[in-house]
Design a protein around this motif. Structure first.
Motif, PDB file in Angstrom:
ATOM      1  N   ARG A   1      -7.085  -6.709   4.196  1.00  0.00           N
ATOM      2  CA  ARG A   1      -6.673  -6.050   2.943  1.00  0.00           C
ATOM      3  C   ARG A   1      -5.241  -6.378   2.531  1.00  0.00           C
ATOM      4  O   ARG A   1      -4.597  -5.613   1.814  1.00  0.00           O
ATOM      5  CB  ARG A   1      -6.855  -4.540   3.017  1.00  0.00           C
ATOM      6  CG  ARG A   1      -8.329  -4.179   3.084  1.00  0.00           C
ATOM      7  CD  ARG A   1      -8.537  -2.684   3.060  1.00  0.00           C
ATOM      8  NE  ARG A   1      -9.952  -2.387   3.148  1.00  0.00           N
ATOM      9  CZ  ARG A   1     -10.457  -1.315   3.723  1.00  0.00           C
ATOM     10  NH1 ARG A   1      -9.663  -0.429   4.275  1.00  0.00           N
ATOM     11  NH2 ARG A   1     -11.753  -1.118   3.744  1.00  0.00           N
TER      12      ARG A   1
ATOM     13  N   CYS B   1      -4.712   0.277  -1.419  1.00  0.00           N
ATOM     14  CA  CYS B   1      -4.709  -0.265  -0.046  1.00  0.00           C
ATOM     15  C   CYS B   1      -3.403  -0.994   0.270  1.00  0.00           C
ATOM     16  O   CYS B   1      -3.274  -1.618   1.329  1.00  0.00           O
ATOM     17  CB  CYS B   1      -5.900  -1.207   0.148  1.00  0.00           C
ATOM     18  SG  CYS B   1      -7.481  -0.360   0.132  1.00  0.00           S
TER      19      CYS B   1
ATOM     20  N   CYS C   1      -9.177   3.043   0.175  1.00  0.00           N
ATOM     21  CA  CYS C   1      -7.962   3.605   0.772  1.00  0.00           C
ATOM     22  C   CYS C   1      -7.547   4.817  -0.050  1.00  0.00           C
ATOM     23  O   CYS C   1      -7.704   4.813  -1.277  1.00  0.00           O
ATOM     24  CB  CYS C   1      -6.826   2.582   0.741  1.00  0.00           C
ATOM     25  SG  CYS C   1      -7.264   0.993   1.482  1.00  0.00           S
TER      26      CYS C   1
END
Ligand SMILES: Nc1ncnc2c1ncn2[C@@H]1O[C@H](COP(=O)(O)OP(=O)(O)OP(=O)(O)O)[C@@H](O)[C@H]1O
Length: 199
Positions: free
Chosen positions: A74, A134, A96
């Motif tokens: 990520r 994220c 996230c």
């Protein structure tokens, strides 16, 4: 942080672009403009490791995208041009949790709403929030301001500006006027990438 060397991509034997060289820093912002069909999405997807180039190489922190993505989960994320929502609530659409991003983008009060029932602009914000929440080291945002009203564009730009102090944010647009002064600006046109003078 991102280096592209002599990149070329073709579809069905027709080159979209060739000879694209690009070097972007670890932290900061860069913008790619260009007419419809000039290859902006294609370029961003190659930088994200989602598409393979037909010529040339890409390095992210010195590694090919596939390796960088595997090693740093990520860390390199692409936000689609089209608003992309899945079934379920807004919060089910996220990988996230990051209240700072949701609040900055105006999504804070909408986490329980059905994502598919959001308006087009909010779906677009959700598509961007999915990536930024994220905290990627490289955020590749395809026309992030499309679908947004003036106020939301301004809020998004302010957030991206802050975000770009700690990561690399590369985004595309059709409107040079919305590019903040001093931001490196590139134009894809007629199969070439040019470094334009900063607006
Ligand atoms: N999967 C594909 N198969 C065949 N051709 C494609 C494919 N994806 C893109 N193209 C073609 O490649 C060219 C570049 O498309 P791309 O979407 O990268 O341009 P763009 O600059 O992002 O366009 P826009 O500003 O309209 O979003 C276009 O001619 C498009 O039709």
């Amino acid at each position: 942080m991102i280096k592209a060397v002599r990149l070329g991509k073709k579809y069905g034997g027709v080159w979209v672009f060739r000879g694209v060289d690009l070097e972007l820093p670890e932290v900061g912002m860069a913008v790619v403009v260009g007419p419809n069909g000039s290859g902006k999405t294609t370029l961003l997807k190659i930088l994200a490791g989602l598409l393979e180039p037909d010529e040339g190489e890409v390095y992210i922190m010195g590694m090919p995208p596939a390796v960088a993505i595997r090693r740093m989960r990520r860390a390199v994320l692409y936000a689609h041009q089209e608003p992309l929502v899945l079934a379920g609530a807004v919060e089910d659409n996220l990988f996230c949790r990051n209240d700072e991003v949701f609040d900055a983008l105006g999504l804070g009060g909408l986490l329980g709403r059905k994502a598919r029932e959001l308006s087009g602009g909010y779906k677009k914000l959700l598509t961007i929030a999915r990536v930024l929440s994220c905290r990627p080291k490289v955020a590749l945002l395809d026309e992030p301001t499309a679908y947004l009203d003036a106020e939301k564009r301004k809020a998004l730009m302010e957030y991206l500006w802050q975000y770009s102090k700690r990561a690399l944010v590369v985004w595309t647009t059709h409107y040079i006027a919305e590019v903040p002064p001093g931001v490196p600006l590139y134009e894809l046109r007629d199969g070439r990438l040019r470094n334009l003078a900063t607006p």
